[in-house]
Scaffold this motif. Sequence first.
Motif, PDB file in Angstrom:
ATOM      1  N   SER A 235      78.869  -8.029  77.248  1.00 18.06           N
ATOM      2  CA  SER A 235      78.786  -6.986  78.267  1.00 18.06           C
ATOM      3  C   SER A 235      80.183  -6.465  78.580  1.00 18.06           C
ATOM      4  N   ALA A 240      78.005  -3.694  83.242  1.00 17.25           N
ATOM      5  CA  ALA A 240      77.440  -2.353  83.369  1.00 17.25           C
ATOM      6  C   ALA A 240      76.821  -1.878  82.061  1.00 17.25           C
ATOM      7  N   ASP A 241      77.373  -2.313  80.915  1.00 16.64           N
ATOM      8  CA  ASP A 241      76.927  -1.840  79.612  1.00 16.64           C
ATOM      9  C   ASP A 241      76.800  -3.006  78.627  1.00 16.64           C
ATOM     10  N   ALA A 243      77.814  -4.438  75.018  1.00 18.21           N
ATOM     11  CA  ALA A 243      79.069  -4.247  74.315  1.00 18.21           C
ATOM     12  C   ALA A 243      79.108  -5.069  73.025  1.00 18.21           C
ATOM     13  N   SER A 264      80.232   0.376  73.119  1.00 18.83           N
ATOM     14  CA  SER A 264      79.594   0.170  74.417  1.00 18.83           C
ATOM     15  C   SER A 264      78.347   1.030  74.492  1.00 18.83           C
ATOM     16  N   THR A 265      77.267   0.466  75.044  1.00 16.66           N
ATOM     17  CA  THR A 265      76.004   1.183  75.129  1.00 16.66           C
ATOM     18  C   THR A 265      75.437   1.069  76.540  1.00 16.66           C
ATOM     19  N   SER A 266      75.201   2.215  77.169  1.00 13.83           N
ATOM     20  CA  SER A 266      74.533   2.251  78.464  1.00 13.83           C
ATOM     21  C   SER A 266      73.104   2.730  78.242  1.00 13.83           C
ATOM     22  N   SER A 271      75.344   3.100  86.451  1.00 16.06           N
ATOM     23  CA  SER A 271      75.851   1.753  86.671  1.00 16.06           C
ATOM     24  C   SER A 271      74.678   0.804  86.876  1.00 16.06           C
ATOM     25  N   GLU A 274      73.581  -4.584  82.764  1.00 16.68           N
ATOM     26  CA  GLU A 274      73.141  -4.638  81.370  1.00 16.68           C
ATOM     27  C   GLU A 274      74.026  -5.602  80.610  1.00 16.68           C
ATOM     28  N   THR A 293      68.358  -5.540  80.944  1.00 14.82           N
ATOM     29  CA  THR A 293      68.751  -4.432  81.792  1.00 14.82           C
ATOM     30  C   THR A 293      68.068  -4.588  83.136  1.00 14.82           C
TER      31      THR A 293
END
Length: 394
Positions: A235, A240-241, A243, A264-266, A271, A274, A293
Motif C-alpha cells: 500500500s 490510500a492506494d 502499490a 500505484s492504483t486507486s 482517499s 486500500e 478496499t
Amino acid sequence: MRLCTTVLVLTCFLTVRAQSGVLDPSFNGSGYATLAIGPHIDEGAMDVALQTDGKIVVVGTYQPDFSLDVNILLARFNADGSPDPSFGTGGFTGTSLGSGSDQGASLIIQPDGKIVVGGTRDAAGVPQFAVLRYLPDGTLDPAFGIGGIVETDVPGGLGRAYSVDLQADGKIVLAGFIQIGGNPADFAVLRYLSDGTPDVTFDGDGLASLSFTASHDVAYDMLIEPDGAILLGGSSGNHADLAMARFLPDGSLDPLFGIGGQVSTSLYGVSDFESGNALAVQPDGKILLGGTTQMGFAQALVRYFPDGTIDSAFGVGGSVIRAVTTGNSCSASEGCSAVLVQPDGRILMGGNGTTDTTYNMILMRYDANGLADPGFGTTGAVQVTLGAAGNDGI
C-alpha cells in the motif's frame, strides 16, 4: 482473560470434485486441523508452505504466559492433518528473540528441506528485521547466522518484515518496510547470502528502499520472478492506494515497470483504505494483486500486464471488487491475504470477512477473465466459521 490453546487452523477444500468448495473430510476427518500447545494466552498462524512429501509447515506467533513476551512459532502437520511428532516437540517449536513481541510472518522451504522464516524482532519496543533458518526436524540451523538467527537493525529507525522468498541461487530475500526517525515508512527489500550474511552486491549494502508518497508506504508481499527481478506488493499513501514495485537483481528499480519502477492504483479515485496484500504471477507473466478496499467493504483483485499497466480486459476495467459478507459500517469489511493461480488458469483468493458480530474465512474462485466461478461454493465464494466466537480468517 480467556486462555486460548489453538495455535492455528488449517483448512482444506475440495476444488475439483462435484462438490467443489466444500470442506474435504479426508483431511483430519473434518477438512480442518488445529494444534493445541497451551495453556497460552494468544496463538495465531501467519503463513503456510507445503513440503514435497505433502507435510504442511505453518509459521506464526504465540504468547507463552501473561507477560508481554511474544515468540515465533513454527509447526508441522502430516498430510492427513495430524501434528507431525518428528518435528520439534509434539509437532511445534517456539523461538524467542528476547523480551518483546516477536513475529514470524512468512516462510519458504529450501530444496534441501530447511525452513526459512522471515519476521520481526521486538528490540525494546523498536521492531527490527529477523530471518531464521530451521533444520527439517525443527531445530535452528547452526550454519545460518548466529545459531540459526540473523537480525538486521535499521540505524536510527525500525524495520518490519512481512514476506520472505528464495532465489534460485539460494540467496534469501526479505520484504516489508523501514522507517527512519520520524519520517514515514518506505517499501524495503533486503537480500542475504545463503549463510545469512547481508549481500552487499544488492544496492551496495543488502538493503534497498522506495518512497512512493510523503505518507506511509508498506510492502506486504513479494515474488521473485523468473528473471530474478523482485516484485513487491503493498500500500502507498497511508493505505490510500494499492502499490507495487519491481527491483532488478542488483537492487535498482526497474525503469521499464510502471513509472520508474513503481505502480500505484486507486480503485475508487478517492482517499480510501486500500491495500495490496497478496501477489501471484500467471504463466503469461501477467500480475495479480489481491487486497482490500474499505470504500466497498470488499476484497479486490487487480490484474496488470508485465510492465505494470492495468489489464482492462480483466473483470471491470482491470479489477474485480466483491463483498461476500453483508454490512455497511467500518466493522463490516473484507480482506484478501492469499492469491493462487490454479493449473487450469482459474484464480483462488483467500481472506476473511467481518460483519458486526462474526469474523469468517472466505475463499473465492474466478475464471481467467475475472468472472466468479459458479461451480465453486455459492456463486464462486465459500464462507467458513469454525469457532463458536466466529473469529476465523485465512
